[in-house]
Design an enzyme around this catalytic site. Structure first.
Site, short mmCIF file in Angstrom:
data_model
loop_
_atom_site.label_atom_id
_atom_site.label_comp_id
_atom_site.label_asym_id
_atom_site.label_seq_id
_atom_site.Cartn_x
_atom_site.Cartn_y
_atom_site.Cartn_z
N ARG A 41 0.83 -1.22 0.00
CA ARG A 41 0.00 0.00 0.00
C ARG A 41 0.86 1.26 0.00
NH1 ARG A 41 -3.42 3.02 4.02
NH2 ARG A 41 -5.34 3.62 2.94
N ILE A 67 -7.27 7.55 -1.05
CA ILE A 67 -7.08 6.10 -1.07
C ILE A 67 -7.90 5.57 0.09
CG2 ILE A 67 -4.91 6.29 0.24
CD1 ILE A 67 -4.00 3.69 -1.11
N SER A 68 -8.75 4.59 -0.19
CA SER A 68 -9.71 4.14 0.82
C SER A 68 -9.03 3.52 2.03
CB SER A 68 -10.67 3.12 0.21
OG SER A 68 -11.47 3.72 -0.78
N GLN A 69 -9.72 3.59 3.15
CA GLN A 69 -9.28 2.95 4.39
C GLN A 69 -9.16 1.44 4.14
OE1 GLN A 69 -12.14 3.63 7.46
NE2 GLN A 69 -11.00 2.51 9.02
N PRO A 70 -8.10 0.79 4.60
CA PRO A 70 -7.94 -0.65 4.39
C PRO A 70 -9.16 -1.46 4.84
CG PRO A 70 -5.87 0.26 5.14
CD PRO A 70 -6.88 1.38 5.21
#
Length: 218
Positions: A41, A67-70
């Site tokens: 990431r 960038i989206s939260q994991p």
């Protein structure tokens, strides 16, 4: 964004901790967790911010996008029940992180992005990492009809409703995962196409996404 692809024991160790954190939050699909463990990431971050890459947070990538939260990536991916060889439409390429997770699971990904600067950046970065998706530039709310139907469709931005045009691009037995609500909060919705005319809809947890913009959205 980083072009210096360095992945050593420190980053791999951080991913391992992230996986355990996601497991503690209820992500149970080991294949999804394995994919999270494999995709670096930090490659999606400017090198200055690599220390933020394995925190369970969203992070700005420019043009008002993140960038989206994991956890969110893992949550949506788990709902898709990806099988190797699945033809998957991703609405909102963004950084490409979600794209890579889908490809690690064996999906054949068709991904569309409406922000030209993000699109042009991602089509350079992902192949450099070894991920060769089918990239498209345009209005994701309209789907990509010329390559339909799809086994799975994932929407990575908040929509005011489930676009009918996306439902028509789903195979019978296919799954659509989309956050639906207003600009402040959305419910994660899973739609299963049962037949040509019948769909089963399930509402799940609340999230907050950037808005889906387009002809069939905001």
């Amino acid at each position: 964004m980083a072009y210096k692809f360095v992945d050593n024991y420190r980053e791999r160790g951080a991913r391992k901790k992230l996986v355990e954190h996601l497991r503690s939050r209820g992500i149970a699909d080991n294949k999804v967790l394995d994919a999270i463990a494999k995709v670096p990431r930090h490659f999606f971050f400017d090198e200055t911010f690599w220390n933020q890459a394995y925190k369970d947070i969203a992070f700005p990538i420019g043009d008002g996008q993140t960038i989206s939260q994991p956890y969110t990536v893992a949550y949506q991916t788990e709902l898709l029940h990806i099988k190797k060889g699945d033809k998957v439409l991703e609405i909102g390429t963004g950084s490409g992180y979600q794209t890579c997770i889908l490809m690690e699971l064996g999906a054949n990904v068709f991904t569309i992005e409406r922000q030209e600067s993000i699109y042009r950046h991602t089509i350079k970065v992902l192949p450099g990492m070894g991920y060769h998706a089918n990239f498209f530039f345009g209005d994701g709310s309209m789907g990509i009809a010329e390559h339909a139907p799809y086994n799975k469709i994932i929407v990575t931005a908040g929509a005011p409703f489930v676009p009918e045009i996306l439902l028509k691009q789903l195979k019978i037995g296919g799954i659509l995962v989309i956050p639906v609500g207003d600009e402040h909060a959305q419910k994660m919705v899973t739609v299963i196409r049962v037949s040509e005319t019948d769909f089963e809809k399930i509402e799940l947890d609340t999230f907050r996404f950037v808005p889906l913009v387009g002809d069939q959205a905001w």
